[in-house]
Design a protein around this motif. Structure first.
Motif, short mmCIF file in Angstrom:
data_model
loop_
_atom_site.label_atom_id
_atom_site.label_comp_id
_atom_site.label_asym_id
_atom_site.label_seq_id
_atom_site.Cartn_x
_atom_site.Cartn_y
_atom_site.Cartn_z
N SER A 44 -5.20 3.52 0.81
CA SER A 44 -5.17 2.33 1.67
C SER A 44 -3.88 2.23 2.46
O SER A 44 -2.80 2.50 1.93
CB SER A 44 -5.35 1.07 0.81
OG SER A 44 -5.13 -0.09 1.59
N THR B 37 -10.04 -0.09 5.27
CA THR B 37 -9.08 -1.05 4.75
C THR B 37 -9.25 -2.40 5.43
O THR B 37 -9.24 -3.45 4.78
CB THR B 37 -7.64 -0.55 4.94
OG1 THR B 37 -7.45 0.64 4.17
CG2 THR B 37 -6.63 -1.59 4.51
N ALA C 143 -7.76 2.96 9.92
CA ALA C 143 -7.80 2.00 8.80
C ALA C 143 -9.01 1.07 8.88
O ALA C 143 -8.93 -0.09 8.47
CB ALA C 143 -6.51 1.19 8.75
N LEU D 30 -6.87 -2.52 -3.87
CA LEU D 30 -7.34 -1.72 -2.74
C LEU D 30 -7.27 -0.22 -3.06
O LEU D 30 -8.19 0.54 -2.81
CB LEU D 30 -6.50 -2.02 -1.50
CG LEU D 30 -6.76 -3.35 -0.78
CD1 LEU D 30 -5.67 -3.60 0.26
CD2 LEU D 30 -8.12 -3.35 -0.11
N CYS E 3 -2.86 -0.61 3.39
CA CYS E 3 -2.31 -1.91 2.95
C CYS E 3 -1.90 -2.78 4.13
O CYS E 3 -0.81 -3.37 4.13
CB CYS E 3 -1.14 -1.70 1.99
SG CYS E 3 -1.62 -0.95 0.41
#
Length: 290
Positions: free
Chosen positions: A123, A90, A87, A117, A125
């Motif tokens: 994503s 992100t 990630a 996003l 998140c």
């Protein structure tokens, strides 16, 4: 002052049910950080130039028109390797968003951030507090849990990199459709483990989901990593479903990470590399005062 957003060790579980792709994310204590200041030369400074346009796009979507020319200088730094399923993208976006919105004196609702996003790219998140069950392609937040207590992960990199955007979702959908029962069972078991604090249930669910992922994006050392993890007393394994990392899930006190690392290196050699040993934490945007 800077703002930090956590990366992940892949996901606890990932799949597709009732036409919706979902995942339960797994935030860890490894971060991207962003610092924002008024500047004579506004813009975005990042070690990864590919992030520039994405950060500017996100800030514009979150209400900062012409973000790169709004008197802000945003400096991004990351401790997360790119293309591994941790990630990193992100985390960069979320950290930059937190810093910029503080600078501009604005706030945003979690669902709005999710949708913004995901409009840019799939994503995890990880801006959501706790551990989140989300639709990572549609921005829907299904449920949030407290992060697991007493669970750590030794992260292994199997080599190479994966472009999340180019991930073969058609193949994944076929596998999930053939194994719908296992997909449902993994989601149910992971949710139950997170609600009750039963990290063995969570690890069992993660291992089940990682095994399914072998049919989509196989990691050659997987079976041997799982065997070695069990022999060392670990609870199970998880993976980056669209990345190259595997995680060995264990309880502190039951497994010594240094001995586990030695075992992995001795048995697998250069088939894997050790990324780090980390705790699972709450998602969110962290403020760091220097």
């Amino acid at each position: 002052m800077s703002w930090a957003a956590p990366g992940t060790c892949g996901e606890f579980v990932q799949g597709r049910l009732d036409g919706i792709d979902y995942l339960i994310n797994s935030p860890i204590d490894r971060f991207s950080t962003a610092t924002v200041r008024s500047a004579r030369r506004p813009g975005i400074r990042a070690a990864n130039p590919d992030r520039h346009s994405k950060v500017a796009q996100l800030l514009t979507m979150m209400g900062a028109p012409e973000a790169e020319c709004d008197g802000m200088e945003i400096e991004l730094n990351s401790d997360l390797p790119a293309g591994k399923g941790m990630a990193s993208s992100t985390a960069d976006l979320v950290a930059a968003m937190g810093a910029a919105m503080h600078h501009l004196g604005t706030t945003a609702l979690v669902p709005d951030v999710c949708r913004s996003l995901i409009a840019i790219e799939p994503s995890d998140c990880t801006h959501i507090p706790g551990v989140a069950h989300v639709g990572h392609l549609c921005g829907r937040v299904f449920r949030c849990f407290l992060p697991p207590s007493g669970l750590r992960v030794l992260i292994l990199d199997c080599g190479g990199s994966v472009d999340t955007v180019a991930f073969d979702r058609a193949r994944a959908h076929k596998v999930y459709a053939r194994h719908e029962r296992e997909v449902r069972d993994a989601l149910s078991l992971a949710s139950r483990g997170l609600v009750t604090g039963d990290v063995q249930q969570l690890a069992d669910a993660a291992t089940m989901s990682a095994r399914l992922s072998q049919q989509i994006l196989p990691k050659p050392p997987f079976e041997e990593v799982e065997r070695l993890a069990r022999s060392a007393g670990a609870l199970g394994v998880n993976c980056a479903h669209s990345g190259s990392v595997l995680g060995i899930l264990y309880r502190p006190g039951e497994v010594k990470p240094s001995l586990l690392s030695e075992l992995i290196i001795r048995e697998l050699g250069d088939a894997v590399s050790i990324v780090g040993d980390h705790a699972f934490i709450s998602g969110g945007i962290y403020v760091r005062r220097h």
